[in-house]
Enzyme design. Structure first.
Site, PDB file in Angstrom:
ATOM      1  N   ARG A  32     -68.241 -58.873  96.629  1.00  0.00           N
ATOM      2  CA  ARG A  32     -68.903 -57.780  96.670  1.00  0.00           C
ATOM      3  C   ARG A  32     -69.066 -56.550  97.647  1.00  0.00           C
ATOM      4  O   ARG A  32     -69.231 -55.672  97.546  1.00  0.00           O
ATOM      5  CB  ARG A  32     -70.486 -58.393  96.110  1.00  0.00           C
ATOM      6  CG  ARG A  32     -69.985 -58.198  94.654  1.00  0.00           C
ATOM      7  CD  ARG A  32     -70.607 -59.699  93.769  1.00  0.00           C
ATOM      8  NE  ARG A  32     -70.734 -59.509  92.215  1.00  0.00           N
ATOM      9  CZ  ARG A  32     -69.736 -60.651  92.144  1.00  0.00           C
ATOM     10  NH1 ARG A  32     -69.325 -60.945  93.510  1.00  0.00           N
ATOM     11  NH2 ARG A  32     -69.518 -60.503  90.964  1.00  0.00           N
ATOM     12  N   ASP A 140     -84.884 -53.613  83.737  1.00  0.00           N
ATOM     13  CA  ASP A 140     -84.100 -54.302  84.310  1.00  0.00           C
ATOM     14  C   ASP A 140     -84.277 -53.769  86.774  1.00  0.00           C
ATOM     15  O   ASP A 140     -84.635 -52.388  86.845  1.00  0.00           O
ATOM     16  CB  ASP A 140     -82.831 -54.237  84.032  1.00  0.00           C
ATOM     17  CG  ASP A 140     -81.826 -55.475  84.677  1.00  0.00           C
ATOM     18  OD1 ASP A 140     -81.776 -56.280  83.437  1.00  0.00           O
ATOM     19  OD2 ASP A 140     -81.942 -55.510  86.241  1.00  0.00           O
TER      20      ASP A 140
HETATM   21  C1  LIG Z   1     -79.116 -62.594  82.390  1.00  0.00           C
HETATM   22  S1  LIG Z   1     -79.841 -61.155  82.846  1.00  0.00           S
HETATM   23  C2  LIG Z   1     -80.671 -61.672  81.616  1.00  0.00           C
HETATM   24  C3  LIG Z   1     -81.103 -60.391  80.777  1.00  0.00           C
HETATM   25  C4  LIG Z   1     -81.482 -61.390  78.913  1.00  0.00           C
HETATM   26  N1  LIG Z   1     -83.282 -61.302  79.954  1.00  0.00           N
HETATM   27  C5  LIG Z   1     -81.283 -62.634  78.923  1.00  0.00           C
HETATM   28  O1  LIG Z   1     -80.983 -63.371  78.721  1.00  0.00           O
HETATM   29  O2  LIG Z   1     -80.036 -62.558  77.620  1.00  0.00           O
HETATM   30  C6  LIG Z   1     -80.377 -61.319  84.439  1.00  0.00           C
HETATM   31  C7  LIG Z   1     -80.757 -59.711  84.673  1.00  0.00           C
HETATM   32  O3  LIG Z   1     -81.417 -60.027  85.769  1.00  0.00           O
HETATM   33  C8  LIG Z   1     -81.597 -59.159  86.729  1.00  0.00           C
HETATM   34  N2  LIG Z   1     -82.343 -58.691  87.469  1.00  0.00           N
HETATM   35  C9  LIG Z   1     -82.044 -59.844  89.072  1.00  0.00           C
HETATM   36  N3  LIG Z   1     -83.290 -59.129  89.740  1.00  0.00           N
HETATM   37  C10 LIG Z   1     -83.968 -59.005  88.978  1.00  0.00           C
HETATM   38  C11 LIG Z   1     -85.644 -58.063  89.504  1.00  0.00           C
HETATM   39  N4  LIG Z   1     -85.887 -59.041  91.067  1.00  0.00           N
HETATM   40  N5  LIG Z   1     -86.122 -57.090  88.933  1.00  0.00           N
HETATM   41  C12 LIG Z   1     -85.510 -57.710  88.043  1.00  0.00           C
HETATM   42  N6  LIG Z   1     -84.954 -57.774  86.947  1.00  0.00           N
HETATM   43  C13 LIG Z   1     -83.749 -58.311  87.656  1.00  0.00           C
HETATM   44  C14 LIG Z   1     -80.296 -58.218  87.141  1.00  0.00           C
HETATM   45  O4  LIG Z   1     -80.097 -57.483  87.019  1.00  0.00           O
HETATM   46  C15 LIG Z   1     -79.629 -58.996  85.662  1.00  0.00           C
HETATM   47  O5  LIG Z   1     -79.077 -57.927  84.331  1.00  0.00           O
END
Ligand SMILES: C[S@@+](CC[C@H](N)C(=O)[O-])C[C@H]1O[C@@H](n2cnc3c(N)ncnc32)[C@H](O)[C@@H]1O
Lengths: 277, 208
Positions: A32, A140
């Site tokens: 990345r 997000d």
């Molecule tokens: C696997 S997805 C989860 C989506 C949904 N809640 C689900 O369970 O299907 C994880 C998400 O966490 C977000 N994320 C990671 N670090 C974060 C942070 N510090 N604050 C907010 N979102 C974050 C990522 O951008 C990603 O979209």
């Protein structure tokens, strides 16, 4: 990237987002970073890192966007949605003066499947849905994911757990194996950027009756999990609930919440009453 | 459609700068103290002040925020700020301090030997628990050392509990000596017997 550079980069990412990357993820990280270096025309790691730290041309946001794992789909862990309509909302509205809004937060919402699922589930399964004003917010850290969420176009994989009836009712086909969420529904969910470990950002979202915070804490270490959990505690109304992903448990993160076991799910509650508010 | 979309109420983010936060950490409303504790999570020099604030803070939510900030700082200074609270009279503060140390095994680990030798039996008891999660390479040996000299049966029992998980067959002679010292203590004798059996059962695997 040298050992030391890798460590500094991971520490930087950790401090900004809470996400932890260890040596085992080196390849993932390296790839990345290389992509971002190419995109920005940086010729060496130190020059790229300087640009990142200085947040030149919004590089920080782009950088964070490529590190997130956005995997999600409609009706994921729908037993929690069932719990929402059979138990949680009834408890929430019991204490609410008439006319007050029921607020639900999907954070992180990734590309939007979760908040739209909540909306569809409520319309389909909550008999009182017409008696209350319900506000759903999806947030997000990944601004690219939020853009996609607002677009509301989804492929077959994201929709696999929805019945054809539901797809027909709430989506319109917009291309080969692509469906778009109905305009009305899209308009009813607000999408906002938020960093869960930044108190200023979480607080600005106000207080909610129910928060879905699923499948993000697994990317954090203990300290970031606690930061996020304590921030979210502040975002709950007294008596409000938080639902975590199936492999996540608040009991190991923070003693502030009460564990509530319902038929369909285990959820965590901010103790009712104003004393601790 | 009953689903509505609103613009936010404009809740003002409350993020004092480090200087302000140090001043309000022990004063003002619970909300102000909480915001101050949180704001200091990236102020390396604040560890000592955070530690002092823990002593006077009686709101569990603010206390957690202080511990989280110390955890986030993850420094020798944050360990020094947390350690004294293992002696607190307040059980929830003691547990909170222990949880925080547990979450920083790399920086807390080096303090394990002195904690296991502490004059205060309550601290030695917590230290046994800490040994379980620190996974310090020589945690087992530190616990063997403790079992050779410890006079309090309940502390030996706590150490045995941990050794049942992380110990190896080399513990057997230590256990035998401990059993001898506590021969008139049926509960401990029983625990030692159980752990001895478990660790003996491991012997072939370790040899192989
Ligand atoms: C696997 S997805 C989860 C989506 C949904 N809640 C689900 O369970 O299907 C994880 C998400 O966490 C977000 N994320 C990671 N670090 C974060 C942070 N510090 N604050 C907010 N979102 C974050 C990522 O951008 C990603 O979209």
């Amino acid at each position: 990237m040298t050992e030391e550079e890798f460590r500094r980069l991971c520490d930087f990412l950790y401090r900004r987002t809470g996400m932890v990357f260890t040596e085992a993820k080196r390849y993932y990280v390296q790839r990345r970073v290389t992509d971002r270096m190419t995109a920005t025309g940086a010729t060496s790691f130190p020059s790229y890192f300087a640009r990142l730290r200085g947040d030149l041309n919004g590089e920080l946001e782009q950088f964070i966007n490529v590190f997130t794992v956005n995997e999600t789909y409609f009706y994921r862990e729908d037993h929690q949605l069932r719990c929402l309509t059979t138990d949680l909302l009834m408890e929430c509205v019991r204490a609410k003066p008439p006319g007050e809004v029921v607020r639900i937060w999907s954070v992180p919402c990734s590309t939007g499947e979760e908040p739209y699922s909540i909306a569809i589930w409520l319309l389909e399964n909550w008999p009182q849905v017409d008696a209350y004003d319900i506000e759903i917010v999806g947030s997000d850290i990944d601004t690219r994911a939020l853009e996609a969420a607002r677009e509301g176009v989804f492929g077959k994989r994201a929709l696999m757990r929805l019945t054809p009836d539901l797809v027909a009712k709430y989506f319109v086909p917009v291309g080969p194996e692509q469906w778009r969420v109905l305009e009305d529904l899209r308009q009813s969910v607000r999408f906002t950027p938020v960093n869960l470990v930044e108190t200023g950002e979480t607080r600005a979202h106000g207080r909610f009756d129910v928060i879905f915070c699923r499948n993000v804490l697994i990317y954090f270490d203990d300290a970031s999990r606690r930061l996020a959990a304590e921030n979210l505690y502040e975002n709950l109304l007294p008596g409000g609930y938080i639902c975590l992903g199936h492999s996540e448990s608040m009991s190991r993160i923070s003693p502030l919440f009460e564990v509530r076991r319902y038929v369909d799910a285990i959820v965590y509650q901010r103790p009712p009453g104003g004393a601790r508010g | 459609m009953p689903l509505i979309r609103r613009t936010p109420d404009g809740v003002q983010p409350d993020r004092p700068d480090a200087g302000e936060a140090l001043a309000t950490l022990t004063h003002g409303t619970r909300q102000k103290r909480w915001a101050a504790a949180r704001a200091l999570s990236d102020a390396p020099d604040a560890a000592e002040a955070l530690g002092r604030a823990l002593s006077s803070e009686d709101d569990p939510h603010v206390r957690e925020a202080i511990l989280t900030s110390l955890l986030r700082l993850r420094s020798a200074a944050s360990i020094q700020a947390i350690l004294p609270h293992l002696r607190s009279d307040n059980a929830s503060l003691r547990t909170g301090a222990l949880d925080a140390l547990r979450a920083m095994p790399d920086v807390a680990g080096p303090h394990l030997p002195e904690l296991l030798r502490d004059a205060d039996p309550d601290v030695r008891l917590l230290a046994c628990d800490l040994a379980r999660s620190l996974r310090v390479a020589d945690a087992t040996h530190l616990l063997y050392g403790l079992l050779e000299v410890e006079r309090e049966a309940n502390i030996c029992a706590a150490a045995l509990d941990v050794l049942a998980e992380i110990g190896g067959p080399e513990a057997l002679p230590v256990l035998a000596r401990c059993a001898e010292r506590f021969h008139d203590h049926p509960f401990l004798a029983f625990s030692i017997k159980v752990v001895t059996e478990r660790l003996s059962a491991q012997t072939p695997r370790h040899r192989g």
